[in-house]
Scaffold this motif. Structure first.
Motif, PDB file in Angstrom:
ATOM      1  N   ALA A 100       0.796  -1.096   0.203  1.00 52.46           N
ATOM      2  CA  ALA A 100      -0.049  -0.036  -0.075  1.00 52.46           C
ATOM      3  C   ALA A 100       0.851   1.586  -0.305  1.00 52.46           C
ATOM      4  N   ASP A 101       1.588   1.505   0.561  1.00 51.35           N
ATOM      5  CA  ASP A 101       2.680   2.105   0.967  1.00 51.35           C
ATOM      6  C   ASP A 101       2.117   3.886   1.173  1.00 51.35           C
ATOM      7  N   GLY A 102       1.416   3.958   1.867  1.00 51.99           N
ATOM      8  CA  GLY A 102       0.914   4.852   2.684  1.00 51.99           C
ATOM      9  C   GLY A 102      -0.648   4.883   2.116  1.00 51.99           C
ATOM     10  N   LYS A 103      -0.825   4.427   1.170  1.00 54.19           N
ATOM     11  CA  LYS A 103      -2.474   5.072   0.556  1.00 54.19           C
ATOM     12  C   LYS A 103      -2.997   4.759   1.381  1.00 54.19           C
ATOM     13  N   VAL A 104      -4.417   5.019   1.191  1.00 54.69           N
ATOM     14  CA  VAL A 104      -5.937   4.805   2.438  1.00 54.69           C
ATOM     15  C   VAL A 104      -6.142   4.284   2.107  1.00 54.69           C
ATOM     16  N   LEU A 105      -6.956   3.193   3.281  1.00 47.98           N
ATOM     17  CA  LEU A 105      -7.451   2.366   2.895  1.00 47.98           C
ATOM     18  C   LEU A 105      -8.939   2.559   4.343  1.00 47.98           C
ATOM     19  N   LEU A 106     -10.119   2.629   3.062  1.00 47.59           N
ATOM     20  CA  LEU A 106     -11.158   2.752   3.997  1.00 47.59           C
ATOM     21  C   LEU A 106     -11.937   2.145   3.353  1.00 47.59           C
ATOM     22  N   PRO A 107     -13.222   1.663   3.845  1.00 46.32           N
ATOM     23  CA  PRO A 107     -14.785   0.861   3.767  1.00 46.32           C
ATOM     24  C   PRO A 107     -14.823   1.018   2.695  1.00 46.32           C
ATOM     25  N   GLY A 108     -14.829  -0.298   1.914  1.00 46.23           N
ATOM     26  CA  GLY A 108     -15.650  -0.572   0.908  1.00 46.23           C
ATOM     27  C   GLY A 108     -17.290   0.985   0.568  1.00 46.23           C
ATOM     28  N   LEU A 109     -17.295   1.805  -0.786  1.00 52.04           N
ATOM     29  CA  LEU A 109     -18.321   2.941  -0.454  1.00 52.04           C
ATOM     30  C   LEU A 109     -19.384   2.925  -0.626  1.00 52.04           C
ATOM     31  N   VAL A 110     -20.071   2.933  -0.127  1.00 45.37           N
ATOM     32  CA  VAL A 110     -21.677   2.408  -0.949  1.00 45.37           C
ATOM     33  C   VAL A 110     -22.456   4.248  -1.200  1.00 45.37           C
ATOM     34  N   ASP A 111     -22.853   3.731  -2.952  1.00 44.61           N
ATOM     35  CA  ASP A 111     -24.139   4.908  -3.260  1.00 44.61           C
ATOM     36  C   ASP A 111     -25.493   5.058  -2.614  1.00 44.61           C
ATOM     37  N   LEU A 112     -26.451   5.105  -1.969  1.00 42.73           N
ATOM     38  CA  LEU A 112     -27.970   5.667  -2.049  1.00 42.73           C
ATOM     39  C   LEU A 112     -28.397   6.209  -2.929  1.00 42.73           C
ATOM     40  N   HIS A 113     -27.626   6.020  -4.426  1.00 43.73           N
ATOM     41  CA  HIS A 113     -28.262   7.196  -5.298  1.00 43.73           C
ATOM     42  C   HIS A 113     -27.971   7.383  -6.288  1.00 43.73           C
TER      43      HIS A 113
END
Length: 428
Positions: A43-56
């Motif tokens: 990852a070399d310092g990349k940002v890890l987030l939970p998978g995004l969710v689009d309500l629309h």
């Protein structure tokens, strides 16, 4: 599936850690993890987030496969870091029966790039006259809990009240497209100085605000949940803030384009900037950013609205309304909210994953990045800068307002239940 070791990722933008995925689940999060035979992602310092969710999201299928299909739309979603999307009901035929929502749900399962949860129509044919089969859609295999006539407003107060009463029985939510139709007849853009100078029909802020005011009062009266789609004005922010202060069960979303673009862009007469609700003023943009930061606005939703070339490459008055957004949403939020200091990456995860999953009831999504949780994850190179090139989009349509604009951030990897759907920026 083999094990995957994500090494040196900034989890929610914090300290660099390792994340070990085993099958569909996160096995461990910590420093110095190892796993024999695991596929290693540096990852070399990349940002890890939970998978995004689009309500629309508008996936257009069935009926407008020339704009988008469930397959191409979910590929676009994976490219943008999304692991779940909610598909709007304004398809052809309209998703107002159990049969249609089950078709969309099945197509989502077959696509494999992200989970697709259909949104059911509130009224038959989106005509605003008779309630659709809300109970049947909820009890179907699709398990619909969110209902919306998006693209059209449920402007009849009696129908709206009945919808709120009906969904209350199973904990559902009505997502309202707030647009008083009689105040927006012939409207082409935001009503204001620019519309007056250009001679284009104005779309007044009160057309949105009056419906929101009515609906939060109806929700309070019924004791039900209402969600405001693509909130766009400073006045709307104040109404939602007031409603929340009274304890009314209201949530609201803002689109990335309403966080960045203003009605000044319409001076170009480029139909790529024609959208519903319209781009507003700089004052509105600033109010929306502040409201997203303080939680008055709960989530970011893309309102991904793909159109074929011929529906946009025409004179302004004849052009379709809408913009694609799945593949650029996170970059716009990074520019407008993170780089301005209004949101941390942890707060971005809240507005683009945790809360939309909670509002829509997306099981397994919007979960913490911790051991035992489903491995729905997105890795973001926040240091990247580059111009938007729609030729590289996974979406079938190219109607983006950001072509040639430099935006920060790039999604490099997306995992859906431990299976990579995007690797090094390329779909699997």
């Amino acid at each position: 599936m083999s094990k995957i070791l994500i090494r040196g990722a900034k989890v929610l933008g914090g300290e660099a850690q390792d994340v070990l995925i085993d099958g569909e689940t996160i096995e461990a999060v910590g420093a110095g993890l190892s796993a024999e035979g695991a596929t290693v992602v540096e990852a070399d310092g990349k940002v890890l987030l939970p998978g995004l969710v689009d309500l629309h999201t508008h996936l257009r299928e069935p009926g407008r496969e020339d704009s988008e299909t469930v397959l191409t739309g979910t590929r676009a979603a994976a490219s943008g870091g999304y692991t779940a999307v909610f598909a709007m009901a304004n398809t052809f035929p309209v998703a107002d029966t159990a049969g249609v929502v089950e078709q969309v749900y099945r197509l989502g399962k077959e696509s494999g790039y992200c989970d697709v949860q259909p949104i059911g129509a509130v009224t038959v044919g989106l005509e605003g006259k008779k309630l659709a089969e809300l109970g049947a859609m909820h009890e179907s295999a699709a398990g619909v809990t969110v209902f919306s006539d998006d693209g059209k407003c449920v402007d009849d107060a009696v129908i709206m009240r009945r919808a709120l009463e009906y969904v209350k029985a199973f904990g559902g939510v009505v997502a309202q497209h707030a647009q008083e139709p009689r105040l927006t007849e012939g409207a082409q853009m935001n009503e204001g100085i620019v519309s007056a100078e250009l001679g284009l029909g104005g779309w007044p802020a009160v057309a949105e605000e009056s419906i929101i005011a009515r609906d939060v009062l109806l929700a309070e009266h019924v004791g039900s949940r209402v969600h405001i789609c693509h909130l766009s004005t400073a006045g709307s922010v104040e109404i939602v803030r007031w409603a929340k202060s009274r304890g009314i069960d209201v949530t609201a979303e803002v689109t990335p384009h309403h966080l960045l673009l203003t009605d000044e862009l319409v001076r170009s007469y480029n139909p790529v900037y024609k959208v519903n609700p319209p781009l507003r003023t700089e004052r509105d943009v600033m109010a929306l950013r502040e409201a997203l930061a303080d939680g008055t606005i709960d989530i970011v939703a893309t309102d991904h609205a793909p159109h074929p070339h011929e529906d946009k490459d025409c004179e302004w008055a004849a052009a379709a309304m809408g913009m694609v957004g799945l593949e650029t949403a996170l970059s716009v939020v990074q520019q407008t909210m993170v780089e301005t200091g209004l949101l941390t990456w942890e707060a971005v995860a809240d507005r683009m994953s945790f809360k939309p999953a909670e509002i829509g009831g997306a099981a397994g999504h919007g979960r913490p990045v911790s051991a035992g949780e489903p491995a729905n994850l997105v890795l973001v190179d926040a240091d990247y800068r580059g111009a938007v090139d729609p030729a590289g989009f996974a979406s079938r349509s190219r109607n983006t307002p950001y072509e040639g604009r430099e935006l920060p951030g790039r999604v490099t990897h997306t995992w859906l239940r431990g299976r990579a759907t995007l690797v090094d920026g390329k779909l699997t």
